[in-house]
Design an enzyme around this catalytic site. Structure first.
Site, PDB file in Angstrom:
ATOM      1  N   GLY A  30       0.803  -0.998   0.104  1.00 30.88           N
ATOM      2  CA  GLY A  30       0.017   0.069  -0.032  1.00 30.88           C
ATOM      3  C   GLY A  30       0.990   1.169  -0.053  1.00 30.88           C
ATOM      4  N   ASN A  34       4.286   1.303   2.134  1.00 32.46           N
ATOM      5  CA  ASN A  34       5.642   1.002   1.506  1.00 32.46           C
ATOM      6  C   ASN A  34       6.570   2.100   1.689  1.00 32.46           C
ATOM      7  OD1 ASN A  34       4.073  -1.137   0.064  1.00 32.46           O
ATOM      8  ND2 ASN A  34       3.732   0.059  -1.651  1.00 32.46           N
ATOM      9  N   ARG A 173      -5.702   8.587  -7.596  1.00 31.27           N
ATOM     10  CA  ARG A 173      -6.189   7.259  -8.264  1.00 31.27           C
ATOM     11  C   ARG A 173      -7.607   7.547  -8.675  1.00 31.27           C
ATOM     12  NH1 ARG A 173      -1.686   7.014  -7.833  1.00 31.27           N
ATOM     13  NH2 ARG A 173      -0.541   5.096  -6.780  1.00 31.27           N
ATOM     14  N   ASP A 265       7.004   5.109  -4.143  1.00 29.68           N
ATOM     15  CA  ASP A 265       6.956   5.273  -2.565  1.00 29.68           C
ATOM     16  C   ASP A 265       8.207   5.144  -2.182  1.00 29.68           C
ATOM     17  OD1 ASP A 265       3.987   4.870  -3.249  1.00 29.68           O
ATOM     18  OD2 ASP A 265       4.264   2.883  -2.996  1.00 29.68           O
TER      19      ASP A 265
END
Length: 312
Positions: A30, A34, A173, A265
């Protein structure tokens, strides 16, 4: 950026069960998790302490997640356990060039209900000023119900009034919400933000064509880092000073690309590992690029600790 021997960084977000590879393998990941995990690894010898705030179930996989985070030196005292909820799930399909396609099952995931009680462990930690830096992402915000978003914004305001720092990662997103919704809530967050981490793609998706420096300068943010893939990153620094700067740092070119999952990330973790301990923007970006170039040479979001030993 932070005075003192140690820096306490708390992340709020969602960790999900990850299915990837053929045959399928079960791991976890996620965006915020991360970054938290990679920062915890990098921070052990840099005086950076990492905690993670989320909600999980009471099932075996949730317990597995918690134990794995503890093994990575992530403090889990901000985690809530919910009897009737489970972690979200996503399936990763990876193409030969490392590009990925992700399919999500997270509509009823535990993390969405973190603020379903009157007083959460994160609120308590902020009230007691136990957090120096708070990190959230666009995904952290998007998964929450509207009333929970409002609670989080109030927390950010309180954290800033206590003298805390805020890091915001755009991570837009479109599967989770509309551009219009993101613009509204991002506009609520940016005035409290010290460092924005984003990408050219996410900036364009949310804000359209715009002058990056002007947008964030007017909002009150001081530092913006825009990732540009193989071209490296662009850093806007000192936006609230009399002489703002803009410079570009080239990216490390990996020997191979296996999976770009968690590349951004990892960059964020490397950047913060240096920047939070008074490293220059250039040094921070270089560490971010170094870690990202290692991560994309392995499958999945989380690579073996030994693979990044040279950076820790």
């Amino acid at each position: 950026m932070i005075q003192g021997d140690s820096v306490k960084v708390a992340f709020f977000g969602e960790c999900m069960i990850e299915l990837s590879g053929l045959p399928l393998q079960r791991t976890f990941g996620g965006d915020t998790l991360n970054t938290a995990l990679y920062l915890a690894r990098l921070g052990q010898n840099r005086g950076i302490e990492v905690s993670y705030a989320t909600a999980l179930g009471i099932d075996h996989i949730s317990h597995e997640m918690l134990e794995s985070w503890k093994a990575e030196n992530i403090d889990t005292s901000l985690v809530r356990r919910l009897d009737e909820k489970l972690p979200g799930l996503y399936l990763v399909e990876t193409e030969p060039n490392g590009d990925r396609h992700i399919h999500y099952w997270r509509n009823d995931s535990a993390a969405k209900f973190y603020f379903s009680v009157d007083y959460t462990p994160l609120e308590s930690a902020i009230d007691q000023q136990k957090i120096d830096v708070l990190y959230i992402s666009g995904i952290s915000l998007a998964i929450l119900a509207e009333e929970s978003k409002a609670i989080l914004i109030t927390l950010l305001e309180k954290h800033k009034s206590n003298g805390g720092k805020l890091i915001f990662n755009n991570n837009f997103r479109p599967q989770l919400w509309t551009t219009r919704q993101a613009k509204y809530w991002y506009s609520q967050i940016v005035p409290y933000t010290d460092i924005v981490l984003s990408s050219e793609e996410d900036e364009s998706l949310v804000w359209g064509e715009h002058d990056v420096a002007s947008l964030y300068q007017q909002a009150g943010c001081n530092e913006v880092v825009i990732q540009r893939g193989r071209a490296g990153c662009k850093v806007y620094s000192g936006l609230q000073s009399a002489q703002p700067e803009c410079f570009q740092i080239t990216a490390n070119q990996p020997e191979r690309v296996v999976d770009i999952c968690a590349c951004g990330d990892a960059f964020a973790a490397g950047y913060l590992a240096a920047r939070l301990k008074d490293g220059t923007e250039g040094a921070a970006a270089e560490l971010g690029h170094q870690l990202a170039s290692i991560v994309i040479q392995y499958p999945g979001a989380i690579i073996p600790p030994g693979a990044m030993k040279a950076l820790t």
